[in-house]
Scaffold this active site. Structure first.
Site, short mmCIF file in Angstrom:
data_model
loop_
_atom_site.label_atom_id
_atom_site.label_comp_id
_atom_site.label_asym_id
_atom_site.label_seq_id
_atom_site.Cartn_x
_atom_site.Cartn_y
_atom_site.Cartn_z
N PHE A 129 0.86 -1.18 0.00
CA PHE A 129 0.00 0.00 0.00
C PHE A 129 0.90 1.23 0.00
O PHE A 129 1.84 1.33 0.79
CB PHE A 129 -0.93 0.01 1.22
N ASP A 201 2.64 -4.99 8.48
CA ASP A 201 1.46 -4.13 8.41
C ASP A 201 0.23 -5.05 8.31
O ASP A 201 0.12 -5.81 7.34
CB ASP A 201 1.57 -3.20 7.20
N TYR A 226 -10.38 0.40 11.24
CA TYR A 226 -11.62 0.82 10.54
C TYR A 226 -11.99 -0.09 9.38
O TYR A 226 -13.00 0.16 8.71
CB TYR A 226 -11.57 2.28 10.10
N LYS A 227 -11.20 -1.12 9.12
CA LYS A 227 -11.54 -2.05 8.04
C LYS A 227 -12.28 -3.24 8.65
O LYS A 227 -13.43 -3.12 9.05
CB LYS A 227 -10.26 -2.46 7.31
N ARG A 375 -12.28 -5.03 -6.70
CA ARG A 375 -11.91 -5.62 -5.42
C ARG A 375 -13.17 -5.87 -4.60
O ARG A 375 -14.02 -4.98 -4.45
CB ARG A 375 -10.98 -4.63 -4.70
#
Lengths: 416, 416
Positions: A129, A201, A226-227, A375
């Site tokens: 990312f 990560d 938050y995912k 995705r």
């Protein structure tokens, strides 16, 4: 899964079915983007109201003590710890992934500068990312001591890239685009045998796949709430440092929340002995408090049960897309092998952007990632087998009818 | 103000009286700690609910665009700008003061390393809020290039301390303990004439006193939204960089929110051309959104009106304490001179900690700061002249009866 009836039967037998009721989801939406922003726990609104009306409004400044605001990052860190194989006292919820990565990468480079100053390379993946790479680049430029960032283009090249020059291997456990899941114990072992420190990560793995940081013996980790953890938009991130490193790791964002005695108001910094040394400044309490509503739901099940359903959902999705959308230009990007797959499925399509916009217009929410990637995230706490069936049918219709060619789906706007 | 009737008369004539209704305050409390945590705007709860229920719960991931979440830091920065003499596009609301100070101090040291590499000293005050000093210490240790922190013990020594070695003067505009207000234009002018860059921390001045950053020609500033701006517990901080520096200032926390094209997902960092380059990672949206409720109230008045009432309240408080509590061991710490006084009043008492606990138990909320300081904040948007009168009467009773000697007020606990 050969019919919608099959899907409904799987939903009836789903041991996680009852947990969908812990979330509030719109009726007209199939939400396959919990890997970007988790859905809203039903308890979140009331928790926020209690913080705003009672803790802030009525008790005011006293709530730093009486409502436990000051201890909240460490208390919630302890509640998160079992989901990632961390021990109590090793996790704090604070700041953002980017900021925490800066702290941890700085601490690791400083540690290596003491042990093995010739090691000046940070190894990562070009497909990591971007913010992870940007943070490494920013730190390297700031230090201006000849550090470099070595990026591999394929996970298979990773082991060879970690060598006697490597200070830190910084890898995202599940790749945000492809859904590729690294073998955490094997990569960690290899990196450490090569003399590197191993930084993970967990943005796309905390709450998505079983993680055992202490079992793998990793050296540090950051991650997102938050995912898959459903903490709310932009809820604070977490940082993990194993007990064995806590006394040694020093990080430069040494704000007062990392001081061993923050309210003594001493002019000299002295770090807390524990994970609080990775804290910096005052945290956003309302956004932070809602993180607990997401964590509460995880404590009603376990990561093995979640993983079983995650693989069943993504297996079903892959099989259905390949059968129902055959010949419609979709190419699977995510590994088929369970051991290498996270909790998302990505397909490439030459007009991926337009197709995703058409899907969203029809109420199937996935997301688009450059270049050409559709995705779809599978979040077992609230995603049903029937959702998988229905989503594939909508996708098939859009591709067969070429509905994505409508002009309203062409204009590019920011998509997160 | 010689009687409670005088106070009530002043409240009747107060041009800001109506704005108290924009806040929800408990009836049984006299709140004199808005300099630590501002009171709750009445609009905050509904705003949070809209974000949670509609933006997060219903619109889910789409809200990053449709609800303007991604642009929120800069949009709210623009709304804050007029309160501190900043231009549109120069302010973003993000992260914490500590993190923003690290960014800005890093950028300034890097800028000076290009212009005048022999300048290796950061000048500040020993009585600065500790986190500011800790951040400078952490950055100095990380850079390990011979930078030092030079601390003065008295504002009068500041000008002499800023010299040809000084890279940055880092000063908090209003001192958190004493309430001393620096002369921003004069200190800025002196620092710049000496070749230093001028960094202001506005934690205790944004929303408290008129600030004109561009008028003073300062080089950068950070500040807080949860004190006088009433943004809510731990609401994100702000950072200001004037237009003339934006293209030059580079900061090391280069996360994706600071990239010129965050959604292009490029592997190499390239900073945004504007203030977004001082952003780093994903922000806590619920805590951030409530900042607007506090800012909205400021847009119904102006900082000159607020300042007039602030000085009237603190003048009245000082005069009443010195008259009604004469001989009771209180010593004024805050400057009497208007031009040197922020919006708080601090008194020293040999048993300050116990006295403050006794005040809080009686519903008068100020706070305690080491050593021996009783601190009272005057926030003109919701503090009444009658509150000042009543608070002094409670203080007098506690001191006269020595009620603070009760054992329950002796035990030390964390006080923020």
């Amino acid at each position: 899964m050969n019919s919608r009836e099959d899907a409904l039967a799987l939903d009836r037998d789903d041991p996680l079915a009852a947990l969908r009721g812990r979330f509030l989801l719109p009726d007209d939406t199939i939400y396959l983007d919990g890997n970007s922003l988790g859905a809203r726990p039903a308890a979140a609104a009331a928790r926020a109201q209690a913080v705003i009306a009672d803790e802030w409004g009525r008790d005011l400044i006293r709530s730093w003590n009486t409502a436990g605001w000051f201890a909240l990052p460490r208390r919630l860190g302890d509640r998160l710890a079992p989901l990632i194989g961390a021990a109590s006292g090793e996790v704090t919820i604070t700041d953002t992934i980017s900021v925490n990565l800066f702290k941890l990468l700085s601490a690791m480079l400083r540690e290596q500068a003491k042990r093995a100053p010739e090691r000046r390379v940070i190894v990562s993946e070009r497909s990591n990312f971007p913010t992870d790479l940007y943070i490494a680049q920013g730190l390297i430029a700031q230090l201006d001591r000849g550090y470099t960032l070595r990026l591999v283009d394929d996970p298979a090249e990773l082991e060879a890239a970690i060598d006697a020059q490597t200070a830190v291997a910084m890898i995202t456990h599940v790749n945000y685009r492809t859904g590729y899941l690294h073998d955490m114990p094997a990569v960690t072992r290899h990196a450490q045998q090569a003399g590197a420190l191993m930084l993970w990560d967990l943005a796309h793995s905390a709450g998505a796949v079983p993680v055992d940081l202490n079992g793998a013996g990793a050296d540090g980790a950051v991650g997102c709430t938050y995912k898959y953890l459903n903490g709310g938009p932009g809820s604070p991130a977490f940082v993990w440092v194993p007990q064995r490193h806590l006394a040694q790791f020093e990080q430069p964002l040494s704000g007062w929340w990392g001081h061993r005695a923050p309210f003594a108001m001493e002019p000299g910094f002295a770090p807390d002995a524990g994970i609080a040394r990775f804290q910096c400044g005052t945290q956003p309490i309302v956004s932070m408090a809602m993180v607990e509503c997401g964590l509460d739901i995880f404590h009603e099940t376990d990561m093995q049960t979640i993983r079983r359903k995650s693989l069943a959902l993504s297996d079903a999705f892959i099989a259905l897309v390949e059968r129902r959308c055959a010949g419609l230009d979709l190419t699977l990007v995510t590994p088929r092998e369970h051991a290498r797959r996270g909790s998302q499925v990505s397909f490439e399509h030459p007009h991926g952007y337009e197709v995703m916009r058409a899907l969203i217009a029809r109420g199937v929410i996935g997301d688009y990632r450059e270049p050409r990637i559709l995705r779809f995230g599978f979040t077992p706490l609230y995603t049903r087998y029937a959702d998988v069936w229905d989503a594939v049918e909508v996708l098939r219709e859009i591709l067969e009818t070429r509905a994505w060619q409508a002009p309203e789906f062409a204009a590019r706007t920011a998509v997160t």
